[in-house]
Design a protein around this motif. Sequence first.
Motif, PDB file in Angstrom:
ATOM      1  N   VAL A   1      42.791  53.246  42.804  1.00  0.00           N
ATOM      2  CA  VAL A   1      41.860  53.407  43.923  1.00  0.00           C
ATOM      3  C   VAL A   1      41.826  52.138  44.773  1.00  0.00           C
ATOM      4  O   VAL A   1      41.822  52.215  46.014  1.00  0.00           O
ATOM      5  CB  VAL A   1      40.451  53.764  43.407  1.00  0.00           C
ATOM      6  CG1 VAL A   1      39.424  53.708  44.537  1.00  0.00           C
ATOM      7  CG2 VAL A   1      40.456  55.156  42.772  1.00  0.00           C
ATOM      8  N   VAL A   2      41.817  50.972  44.140  1.00  0.00           N
ATOM      9  CA  VAL A   2      41.830  49.715  44.897  1.00  0.00           C
ATOM     10  C   VAL A   2      43.096  49.633  45.747  1.00  0.00           C
ATOM     11  O   VAL A   2      43.035  49.250  46.932  1.00  0.00           O
ATOM     12  CB  VAL A   2      41.719  48.507  43.943  1.00  0.00           C
ATOM     13  CG1 VAL A   2      41.939  47.196  44.700  1.00  0.00           C
ATOM     14  CG2 VAL A   2      40.356  48.492  43.256  1.00  0.00           C
ATOM     15  N   ASP A   3      44.226  50.002  45.192  1.00  0.00           N
ATOM     16  CA  ASP A   3      45.472  49.986  45.961  1.00  0.00           C
ATOM     17  C   ASP A   3      45.399  50.935  47.154  1.00  0.00           C
ATOM     18  O   ASP A   3      45.871  50.616  48.253  1.00  0.00           O
ATOM     19  CB  ASP A   3      46.649  50.367  45.071  1.00  0.00           C
ATOM     20  CG  ASP A   3      47.017  49.276  44.071  1.00  0.00           C
ATOM     21  OD1 ASP A   3      46.575  48.125  44.263  1.00  0.00           O
ATOM     22  OD2 ASP A   3      47.755  49.580  43.109  1.00  0.00           O
ATOM     23  N   SER A   4      44.818  52.123  46.931  1.00  0.00           N
ATOM     24  CA  SER A   4      44.733  53.091  48.033  1.00  0.00           C
ATOM     25  C   SER A   4      43.753  52.627  49.104  1.00  0.00           C
ATOM     26  O   SER A   4      43.972  52.858  50.298  1.00  0.00           O
ATOM     27  CB  SER A   4      44.338  54.471  47.493  1.00  0.00           C
ATOM     28  OG  SER A   4      43.014  54.472  46.984  1.00  0.00           O
ATOM     29  N   LEU A   5      42.674  51.959  48.706  1.00  0.00           N
ATOM     30  CA  LEU A   5      41.754  51.400  49.697  1.00  0.00           C
ATOM     31  C   LEU A   5      42.440  50.302  50.513  1.00  0.00           C
ATOM     32  O   LEU A   5      42.257  50.200  51.730  1.00  0.00           O
ATOM     33  CB  LEU A   5      40.514  50.842  48.999  1.00  0.00           C
ATOM     34  CG  LEU A   5      39.511  51.881  48.490  1.00  0.00           C
ATOM     35  CD1 LEU A   5      38.519  51.235  47.533  1.00  0.00           C
ATOM     36  CD2 LEU A   5      38.764  52.518  49.663  1.00  0.00           C
ATOM     37  N   ALA A   6      43.248  49.486  49.859  1.00  0.00           N
ATOM     38  CA  ALA A   6      43.978  48.432  50.565  1.00  0.00           C
ATOM     39  C   ALA A   6      44.980  49.016  51.557  1.00  0.00           C
ATOM     40  O   ALA A   6      45.178  48.473  52.646  1.00  0.00           O
ATOM     41  CB  ALA A   6      44.699  47.532  49.561  1.00  0.00           C
ATOM     42  N   ALA A   7      45.575  50.148  51.172  1.00  0.00           N
ATOM     43  CA  ALA A   7      46.572  50.785  52.037  1.00  0.00           C
ATOM     44  C   ALA A   7      45.953  51.671  53.109  1.00  0.00           C
ATOM     45  O   ALA A   7      46.655  52.154  54.009  1.00  0.00           O
ATOM     46  CB  ALA A   7      47.530  51.612  51.180  1.00  0.00           C
ATOM     47  N   GLY A   8      44.637  51.905  53.016  1.00  0.00           N
ATOM     48  CA  GLY A   8      43.970  52.770  53.982  1.00  0.00           C
ATOM     49  C   GLY A   8      44.200  54.242  53.748  1.00  0.00           C
ATOM     50  O   GLY A   8      43.987  55.057  54.658  1.00  0.00           O
ATOM     51  N   THR A   9      44.608  54.621  52.536  1.00  0.00           N
ATOM     52  CA  THR A   9      44.908  56.025  52.241  1.00  0.00           C
ATOM     53  C   THR A   9      43.859  56.681  51.333  1.00  0.00           C
ATOM     54  O   THR A   9      44.002  57.843  50.971  1.00  0.00           O
ATOM     55  CB  THR A   9      46.278  56.151  51.562  1.00  0.00           C
ATOM     56  OG1 THR A   9      46.286  55.363  50.353  1.00  0.00           O
ATOM     57  CG2 THR A   9      47.384  55.650  52.494  1.00  0.00           C
ATOM     58  N   ALA A  10      42.813  55.953  50.968  1.00  0.00           N
ATOM     59  CA  ALA A  10      41.816  56.498  50.044  1.00  0.00           C
ATOM     60  C   ALA A  10      40.937  57.534  50.733  1.00  0.00           C
ATOM     61  O   ALA A  10      40.586  57.396  51.912  1.00  0.00           O
ATOM     62  CB  ALA A  10      40.950  55.372  49.487  1.00  0.00           C
ATOM     63  N   HIS A  11      40.593  58.584  50.006  1.00  0.00           N
ATOM     64  CA  HIS A  11      39.695  59.620  50.518  1.00  0.00           C
ATOM     65  C   HIS A  11      38.642  59.906  49.444  1.00  0.00           C
ATOM     66  O   HIS A  11      38.972  60.090  48.270  1.00  0.00           O
ATOM     67  CB  HIS A  11      40.443  60.904  50.857  1.00  0.00           C
ATOM     68  CG  HIS A  11      41.456  60.733  51.949  1.00  0.00           C
ATOM     69  ND1 HIS A  11      41.119  60.638  53.272  1.00  0.00           N
ATOM     70  CD2 HIS A  11      42.820  60.610  51.888  1.00  0.00           C
ATOM     71  CE1 HIS A  11      42.215  60.479  53.997  1.00  0.00           C
ATOM     72  NE2 HIS A  11      43.256  60.453  53.184  1.00  0.00           N
TER      73      HIS A  11
END
Length: 305
Positions: A177-187
Motif C-alpha cells: 500500500v505504501v508503494d502504491s501511495l508513492a506511485a499515485g495508484t492507490a485506491h
Amino acid sequence: MRLVIAGSPQAAVPTLAALAASDHTIECVITRPPTPQGRKRLLTPTPVADEAARLGLPVLEARRVSDLDDELLPLDVDLGVIVAYGSLVRPPLLTWPRLGWINLHFSLLPRWRGAAPVQHAVIAGDAQTGATVFQLTEGLDEGDIFATITTPIGAHRTAGSLLDELSESGAALVRAVVDSLAAGTAHARPQRGDVTLAPKLGRDDARLRWNEPAEAVHARLRGVTPEPGAFTHWGDQVIKVLEAAIARDAAALRAAEVRREGARVLVGTATEPLELLRVQPAGKQAMSAADWVRGLPADRVVVFA
C-alpha cells in the motif's frame, strides 16, 4: 516517501522491518515508554523500540501519539503508518503528514473494530479473520480501506498464532500500500457491512464457562491464548488452562465435572467434554494435565468456573 512509524507490541515489528528494508525513508519511530516487566518489574522497552534501536532509527516515546505535537509537527513527512499503538491520533497530527496516516488492523473491517480483533474473532467462532490497511480517521477504525488479506481460523488456532501470522502477512500488505501511495495508484473504498466491536479483553473474559457448549468453551480458550490466558478454579485454587481439545469420543459429563479416565483428564460442558492437555496451577510451572491430577482421588470432583 518520508515516513513516520508508530507502534509498540511485537505485532508491529514486522511492519517496521519491512518498511526499513524498502526504498522509503523512516524519519522516526514512535512507541510507548518502557514498562515494568517480569517478577523484578524491570523497565523494559517495547519490541518496536528494540527493533528501531537495532535498525539505528530515531525513536520518540509517548503514551499517546498526540502528545508529540511539538516534536513531530516541524518534520516534513509524507505518510504516517500506525500498527497496534493503542491510542487514537488526534488533530493536528492526524492531518500532519502529506497523505495522512494508514493503519494496519488485524481484522476484516468493519467486523471487529477495536483493541482485540483477533481474540474476539476466535471467541466468536468466526470462520476467518484477516488484516486491513485503511486510512486513519478520527473515528475508531472507521476509515476507507486500501487492501485486505484473509486467513482461515480453523478449529485449533489460537489468537496468538493467528496474530503472529497476520503480523507478517500484514507487513507485506502495508509495504504494498505504501508503494502504491508513492506511485499515485492507490485506491480506497468505504467500509461495508455490519460493525462489531472488539474491546480490550479483561480477566473475566478469560474465565472458562463450563456451562457453555464445548465448541464455545474451546473457542474462548483459544481466543484468550496467550493473553490474558484462560483459567478456571479448582476449589479456591486458580488453574490456568493452556491447552485442551474437544473429546468427541468421551461420554457426557455434567458441566464443570472433572473425571480421570486413564491418562486423560476430562471436564464436562453443556455438550461433549473437553480433555485438558496442559495446565498451570497457581505458583507452579506449566505441566501436563495428567501430571497435575496424579495422586488426586479418582472419583469425580467439580471445577468451579
